[in-house]
Design a protein around this motif. Sequence first.
Motif, mmCIF file in Angstrom:
data_model
loop_
_atom_site.group_PDB
_atom_site.id
_atom_site.type_symbol
_atom_site.label_atom_id
_atom_site.label_comp_id
_atom_site.label_asym_id
_atom_site.label_seq_id
_atom_site.Cartn_x
_atom_site.Cartn_y
_atom_site.Cartn_z
ATOM 1 N N ILE A 142 0.830 -1.209 0.000
ATOM 2 C CA ILE A 142 0.000 0.000 0.000
ATOM 3 C C ILE A 142 0.864 1.260 0.000
ATOM 4 C CG2 ILE A 142 -1.938 -1.140 1.133
ATOM 5 C CD1 ILE A 142 -1.023 0.214 3.760
ATOM 6 N N GLN A 143 2.149 1.112 -0.292
ATOM 7 C CA GLN A 143 3.095 2.230 -0.334
ATOM 8 C C GLN A 143 3.124 3.011 0.984
ATOM 9 O OE1 GLN A 143 1.898 4.053 -4.295
ATOM 10 N NE2 GLN A 143 4.107 3.875 -4.595
ATOM 11 N N ALA A 144 3.246 2.277 2.066
ATOM 12 C CA ALA A 144 3.350 2.923 3.374
ATOM 13 C C ALA A 144 4.731 3.529 3.596
ATOM 14 C CB ALA A 144 3.050 1.911 4.480
ATOM 15 N N LEU A 145 5.692 3.203 2.713
ATOM 16 C CA LEU A 145 7.064 3.727 2.779
ATOM 17 C C LEU A 145 7.759 3.345 4.087
ATOM 18 C CD1 LEU A 145 6.526 7.302 1.252
ATOM 19 C CD2 LEU A 145 7.041 5.154 0.077
ATOM 20 N N LYS A 146 7.502 2.136 4.531
ATOM 21 C CA LYS A 146 8.132 1.638 5.754
ATOM 22 C C LYS A 146 8.955 0.376 5.480
ATOM 23 C CE LYS A 146 4.583 3.481 8.875
ATOM 24 N NZ LYS A 146 5.483 4.455 9.521
ATOM 25 N N CYS A 147 9.440 0.252 4.248
ATOM 26 C CA CYS A 147 10.143 -0.965 3.837
ATOM 27 C C CYS A 147 11.372 -1.262 4.691
ATOM 28 C CB CYS A 147 10.572 -0.853 2.377
ATOM 29 S SG CYS A 147 9.251 -0.430 1.231
ATOM 30 N N ASP A 148 12.018 -0.221 5.194
ATOM 31 C CA ASP A 148 13.262 -0.404 5.944
ATOM 32 C C ASP A 148 13.050 -0.402 7.451
ATOM 33 O OD1 ASP A 148 12.442 2.235 5.854
ATOM 34 O OD2 ASP A 148 14.467 3.014 6.141
ATOM 35 N N SER A 149 11.798 -0.383 7.893
ATOM 36 C CA SER A 149 11.528 -0.218 9.324
ATOM 37 C C SER A 149 11.079 -1.502 10.015
ATOM 38 C CB SER A 149 10.442 0.846 9.523
ATOM 39 O OG SER A 149 9.190 0.368 9.030
ATOM 40 N N ASN A 150 10.836 -2.546 9.225
ATOM 41 C CA ASN A 150 10.269 -3.797 9.736
ATOM 42 C C ASN A 150 8.848 -3.599 10.264
ATOM 43 O OD1 ASN A 150 10.681 -6.614 10.015
ATOM 44 N ND2 ASN A 150 10.974 -6.406 12.222
ATOM 45 N N LYS A 151 8.200 -2.512 9.806
ATOM 46 C CA LYS A 151 6.843 -2.213 10.268
ATOM 47 C C LYS A 151 5.864 -2.101 9.106
ATOM 48 C CE LYS A 151 8.515 0.282 14.354
ATOM 49 N NZ LYS A 151 8.542 1.589 15.076
ATOM 50 N N CYS A 152 6.139 -2.807 8.020
ATOM 51 C CA CYS A 152 5.245 -2.780 6.857
ATOM 52 C C CYS A 152 3.856 -3.260 7.269
ATOM 53 C CB CYS A 152 5.802 -3.670 5.747
ATOM 54 S SG CYS A 152 4.674 -3.918 4.369
ATOM 55 N N PRO A 153 2.837 -2.408 7.189
ATOM 56 C CA PRO A 153 1.509 -2.788 7.686
ATOM 57 C C PRO A 153 0.818 -3.868 6.863
ATOM 58 C CG PRO A 153 1.413 -0.662 6.589
ATOM 59 C CD PRO A 153 2.866 -1.018 6.691
ATOM 60 N N SER A 154 1.245 -4.042 5.602
ATOM 61 C CA SER A 154 0.600 -5.058 4.767
ATOM 62 C C SER A 154 1.299 -6.410 4.853
ATOM 63 C CB SER A 154 0.544 -4.589 3.313
ATOM 64 O OG SER A 154 1.837 -4.310 2.825
ATOM 65 N N GLY A 155 2.407 -6.480 5.607
ATOM 66 C CA GLY A 155 3.091 -7.750 5.807
ATOM 67 C C GLY A 155 4.044 -8.143 4.703
ATOM 68 N N VAL A 156 4.247 -7.269 3.715
ATOM 69 C CA VAL A 156 5.085 -7.612 2.565
ATOM 70 C C VAL A 156 6.570 -7.494 2.903
ATOM 71 C CG1 VAL A 156 5.693 -6.987 0.197
ATOM 72 C CG2 VAL A 156 3.300 -6.941 0.921
ATOM 73 N N ALA A 157 6.962 -6.377 3.527
ATOM 74 C CA ALA A 157 8.384 -6.112 3.787
ATOM 75 C C ALA A 157 8.645 -6.068 5.284
ATOM 76 C CB ALA A 157 8.801 -4.801 3.128
#
Length: 237
Positions: A111-126
């Motif tokens: 969903i492009q939350a821009l949290k790829c590097d935070s380990n907090k991706c809300p959609s569970g992808v990254a």
Amino acid sequence: GFKLCVGRPEEFASLVAAMIKTNIAPDFVTVDGTEGGTGAAPPEFSNSVGMPLIEGLTFVNDILTGAGIRDQVKIITAGKVISGFSVVRNLALGADICNSARAMMFALGCIQALKCDSNKCPSGVATQNPALMAGLDPNDKSVRVFNYQKNTVDAALHIIGAAGYDSPAGVSRDHVMVRTDGVYCASYAELYPAVKPGSLLDGTAERQNLQQIWDAGLLLVNREHEAIEHEDHYLPN
């Protein structure tokens, strides 16, 4: 092979000149554009740094062609390849293969939350967080990814067929039109005329700007070679 987003054109030209000088060429070059970028990248970088994909792809293809080694190096493209038309356009501009990262991520649930590097991706992808990973159902998402890939490839093949070809190899810059201003359109063949194989090597390339970039790249690689020889000369035995 390697991946890059073209920055200074003469630097890529120097890379190609070095390939010829050393007789060592990569199997492939992946060309990304300004449009590409991970959600972990600073927005200013992903939005503004580097050459846009269309210009970068045509440049890489034409430099390799003009240097006479295009047949040795495959070109892969990335950078918002999201539709059947974008695949056809990139193939027409010189790509051999198209990568799709962002669109596949969307199909997977990004969903492009821009949290790829935070380990907090809300959609569970990254993320490696089990609680968040639970939001990604492989049984459901795998079907979505499969359908997206299949339908996008089918759309690209339908466009190629509509152009009268039974293979992606048939499309070229002549087949894609782009609006140049509020009134006129032009084909990519008009905007980026073809380069004769090897023409940069003997200085006969008709596109003078490309020849100038190639000549500047030669200067860079020759200076680097001279600097290395100078250092080697003073190294102790």
